[in-house]
Design an enzyme around this catalytic site. Sequence first.
Site, PDB file in Angstrom:
ATOM      1  N   HIS A 111      99.084  41.007  79.815  1.00 29.49           N
ATOM      2  CA  HIS A 111      98.857  42.182  78.968  1.00 29.49           C
ATOM      3  C   HIS A 111      98.922  41.768  77.516  1.00 29.49           C
ATOM      4  CE1 HIS A 111     100.104  44.013  82.758  1.00 29.49           C
ATOM      5  NE2 HIS A 111      99.425  45.074  82.367  1.00 29.49           N
ATOM      6  N   LYS A 136      95.043  40.110  86.921  1.00 25.03           N
ATOM      7  CA  LYS A 136      94.917  41.355  86.153  1.00 25.03           C
ATOM      8  C   LYS A 136      95.020  41.004  84.668  1.00 25.03           C
ATOM      9  CE  LYS A 136      97.168  45.811  85.363  1.00 25.03           C
ATOM     10  NZ  LYS A 136      98.463  46.480  85.313  1.00 25.03           N
ATOM     11  N   LYS A 282      74.409  59.736  63.409  1.00 23.35           N
ATOM     12  CA  LYS A 282      73.086  60.346  63.639  1.00 23.35           C
ATOM     13  C   LYS A 282      72.020  59.806  62.685  1.00 23.35           C
ATOM     14  CE  LYS A 282      74.402  64.528  66.054  1.00 23.35           C
ATOM     15  NZ  LYS A 282      74.345  65.965  66.170  1.00 23.35           N
ATOM     16  N   ASN A 303      69.918  62.373  67.666  1.00 15.33           N
ATOM     17  CA  ASN A 303      71.112  62.478  68.524  1.00 15.33           C
ATOM     18  C   ASN A 303      70.881  61.784  69.860  1.00 15.33           C
ATOM     19  OD1 ASN A 303      69.388  64.237  69.823  1.00 15.33           O
ATOM     20  ND2 ASN A 303      70.986  65.723  70.302  1.00 15.33           N
ATOM     21  N   ASP A 318      68.659  68.252  69.269  1.00 10.37           N
ATOM     22  CA  ASP A 318      69.419  69.410  68.765  1.00 10.37           C
ATOM     23  C   ASP A 318      68.470  70.511  68.265  1.00 10.37           C
ATOM     24  OD1 ASP A 318      72.019  68.572  69.205  1.00 10.37           O
ATOM     25  OD2 ASP A 318      72.212  67.582  67.261  1.00 10.37           O
ATOM     26  N   GLY A 351      75.348  68.012  59.907  1.00 16.27           N
ATOM     27  CA  GLY A 351      74.302  67.539  60.812  1.00 16.27           C
ATOM     28  C   GLY A 351      73.649  68.664  61.593  1.00 16.27           C
TER      29      GLY A 351
HETATM   30  P1  NAP Z   1      79.571  68.289  59.965  1.00 14.66           P
HETATM   31  O1  NAP Z   1      78.365  67.475  59.676  1.00 14.66           O
HETATM   32  O2  NAP Z   1      80.915  67.708  59.825  1.00 14.66           O
HETATM   33  O3  NAP Z   1      79.519  69.624  59.049  1.00 14.66           O
HETATM   34  C1  NAP Z   1      80.559  70.550  59.097  1.00 14.66           C
HETATM   35  C2  NAP Z   1      80.133  71.819  58.363  1.00 14.66           C
HETATM   36  O4  NAP Z   1      81.171  72.789  58.557  1.00 14.66           O
HETATM   37  C3  NAP Z   1      79.993  71.623  56.865  1.00 14.66           C
HETATM   38  O5  NAP Z   1      78.976  72.451  56.392  1.00 14.66           O
HETATM   39  C4  NAP Z   1      81.365  72.087  56.358  1.00 14.66           C
HETATM   40  O6  NAP Z   1      81.341  72.534  55.044  1.00 14.66           O
HETATM   41  C5  NAP Z   1      81.595  73.249  57.269  1.00 14.66           C
HETATM   42  N1  NAP Z   1      83.008  73.625  57.342  1.00 14.66           N
HETATM   43  C6  NAP Z   1      84.008  72.960  57.951  1.00 14.66           C
HETATM   44  N2  NAP Z   1      85.164  73.614  57.799  1.00 14.66           N
HETATM   45  C7  NAP Z   1      84.896  74.724  57.084  1.00 14.66           C
HETATM   46  C8  NAP Z   1      85.668  75.820  56.598  1.00 14.66           C
HETATM   47  N3  NAP Z   1      86.971  75.903  56.863  1.00 14.66           N
HETATM   48  N4  NAP Z   1      85.047  76.787  55.908  1.00 14.66           N
HETATM   49  C9  NAP Z   1      83.723  76.725  55.662  1.00 14.66           C
HETATM   50  N5  NAP Z   1      82.932  75.716  56.078  1.00 14.66           N
HETATM   51  C10 NAP Z   1      83.510  74.736  56.783  1.00 14.66           C
HETATM   52  O7  NAP Z   1      79.482  68.875  61.455  1.00 14.66           O
HETATM   53  P2  NAP Z   1      78.194  69.286  62.311  1.00 14.66           P
HETATM   54  O8  NAP Z   1      77.776  68.191  63.188  1.00 14.66           O
HETATM   55  O9  NAP Z   1      77.181  69.883  61.417  1.00 14.66           O
HETATM   56  O10 NAP Z   1      78.845  70.396  63.256  1.00 14.66           O
HETATM   57  C11 NAP Z   1      79.135  71.681  62.773  1.00 14.66           C
HETATM   58  C12 NAP Z   1      79.358  72.619  63.947  1.00 14.66           C
HETATM   59  O11 NAP Z   1      78.204  72.652  64.772  1.00 14.66           O
HETATM   60  C13 NAP Z   1      80.504  72.204  64.848  1.00 14.66           C
HETATM   61  O12 NAP Z   1      81.257  73.324  65.201  1.00 14.66           O
HETATM   62  C14 NAP Z   1      79.842  71.672  66.096  1.00 14.66           C
HETATM   63  O13 NAP Z   1      80.583  71.925  67.251  1.00 14.66           O
HETATM   64  C15 NAP Z   1      78.573  72.482  66.122  1.00 14.66           C
HETATM   65  N6  NAP Z   1      77.503  71.777  66.835  1.00 14.66           N
HETATM   66  C16 NAP Z   1      77.086  72.333  67.981  1.00 14.66           C
HETATM   67  C17 NAP Z   1      76.102  71.710  68.697  1.00 14.66           C
HETATM   68  C18 NAP Z   1      75.651  72.342  69.976  1.00 14.66           C
HETATM   69  O14 NAP Z   1      74.903  71.703  70.712  1.00 14.66           O
HETATM   70  N7  NAP Z   1      76.036  73.570  70.257  1.00 14.66           N
HETATM   71  C19 NAP Z   1      75.532  70.506  68.252  1.00 14.66           C
HETATM   72  C20 NAP Z   1      75.981  69.966  67.051  1.00 14.66           C
HETATM   73  C21 NAP Z   1      76.981  70.621  66.348  1.00 14.66           C
HETATM   74  P3  NAP Z   1      81.672  71.536  53.813  1.00 14.66           P
HETATM   75  O15 NAP Z   1      80.387  70.795  53.536  1.00 14.66           O
HETATM   76  O16 NAP Z   1      82.096  72.432  52.742  1.00 14.66           O
HETATM   77  O17 NAP Z   1      82.769  70.626  54.303  1.00 14.66           O
END
Ligand code: NAP
Length: 505
Positions: A111, A136, A282, A303, A318, A351
């Site tokens: 280990h 192992k 991404k 993605n 996406d 993203g």
């Molecule tokens: P990201 O690139 O980290 O962006 C996060 C975003 O959330 C930014 O605009 C950030 O604003 C904002 N944010 C975070 N905390 C906040 C708060 N307390 N108040 C206001 N704005 C806030 O993340 P992402 O990949 O875009 O993902 C964002 C969301 O989309 C996540 O919840 C994720 O689960 C969801 N998502 C869903 C799918 C799906 O297939 N359903 C796919 C991708 C993502 P700032 O720029 O001000 O920090």
Amino acid sequence: MICISLGRTRHSSMMEEHRALAEKGAELVELRVDFMRKRPDIGRLLKDRPTPVVVTCRRKADRGRWFGTEDQRLAILREAIIGGAEYVDLEVDVAGSIRRYGKTKRIVSYHNFDETPLELFDIYQRMAKLDPDVIKIVTMANSPGDNVRMLEMVGAADVPTVGFCMGEMGTISRVLCGRYGSPFTYASFSREREMAPGQLSWAEVRNLYRFDHISERTAVFAVIGDPIAQSKSPLIHNAAYRRLGLNAVYVPIRVPPDRLQESLNELERLQVAGYSVTIPHKEGVLQYAEQMDEATDLMGAANTLFRRGGQWCATNTDAPAAISAIQEGLRKAGCIPDLAARKVLILGAGGAARAVGHGLLQQGAVVTLTNRSRDRGKSLAGELGCQFTSWENRGSETCDVLVNCTAVGMHPNVDETPFEQHWLSDSTLVFDTVYNPEQTLLLKQARNRGCAVVSGVEMFIRQAALQFALFTGYEAPVEYMADTLRRSNAAARTIVSPEQSGGES
Ligand code: NAP
């Protein structure tokens, strides 16, 4: 085969849980006798044992809990051999001083909790001289490439070798070692009771990754990102393979931000057949792609990496997933699922906002974007060529579709919403990309307000289904994947009592 590590402080609970594991189908159980509060009574533990066992007594220096002297420890290991345990674990420095006896098989173990040494094969060769039945080798993964070297060593070994890496980065080798000939892998009784860093639970190894079905012909797919531990992608992709009876496995790989190109190059040696790609890779993954479609090129983010004609192709599932989820929502609300000229407000500038924004603009929607951090929001709006409004102003105008692309409302912050309820109009369709929980506060309030709603689960399943089709050539079992995700979200919300979690007694 999966070896389940069991460590309890009392003989009665060790034996009771051993029986329970046997009833659930365990084939091999490691009795970690160093966990016992009193000197272990090996005879009692071995008598009437319900499955074959590995007897292990780890020193503190090897991250075990043995409290007695080294002589006492060696005496216990000899007792296990005389008692006829199927396997006994002998660390590399003591294996030479404990003789083979009877039918007990010798697992000679090494280990390293700090690193995966470069000279793995030399270590293996030194161990092979210590009369092992099984070797192992378990080391700490500090990069995805450490797993690659470990699996290559397992594949090249003449003596049956269990070899995998520990830590969050080691998951891939814990799962794939069977593909390279490892006679078994180790799992913990439950996630709460892991015996080594990053150890997976028996349920995960058996049901999620289906270790016992993995062979050299198993196709490997992966999700890369950092962090990655919470990703639900392995859950739904593996569920889909299981449903369709495909010989494939999907694993999470934590790839640090500065390690993308190097890691993908190293992982090439494992012939990974396709990747889902998440934050923060991404954009960076496009550099690795030899081909990409026009929309992905325009978006500047992918993605998915999949193979076509021996080349890596990048695409973004996406955007089409989000568009199709919104269109389905409009259809269900009795509206024409046409997004052209519809007013859409996007919350967020990460993203998800980038992908959803691109998709909507391609459909001819009139998009306005807002973000908490003004500069980031303005910059993305400029790139997309859409309107920008300040975060403070986001509730001032009505829209046909509201899309939350922020992380607000995501587990565990389920009492938060990015949009006040009284700003919502009942004619607005509200789409929340957050998928855990599915029923976010935003969606609950929107529904109360009479709005049509679409959840992030709809988008998440659709983007995964598109990937699944690109990876395997088969249509994804969408409903089954959605049910699996919903059940997992619900289970995560269930409060687990100490008895259920199997906490140490
Ligand atoms: P990201 O690139 O980290 O962006 C996060 C975003 O959330 C930014 O605009 C950030 O604003 C904002 N944010 C975070 N905390 C906040 C708060 N307390 N108040 C206001 N704005 C806030 O993340 P992402 O990949 O875009 O993902 C964002 C969301 O989309 C996540 O919840 C994720 O689960 C969801 N998502 C869903 C799918 C799906 O297939 N359903 C796919 C991708 C993502 P700032 O720029 O001000 O920090």
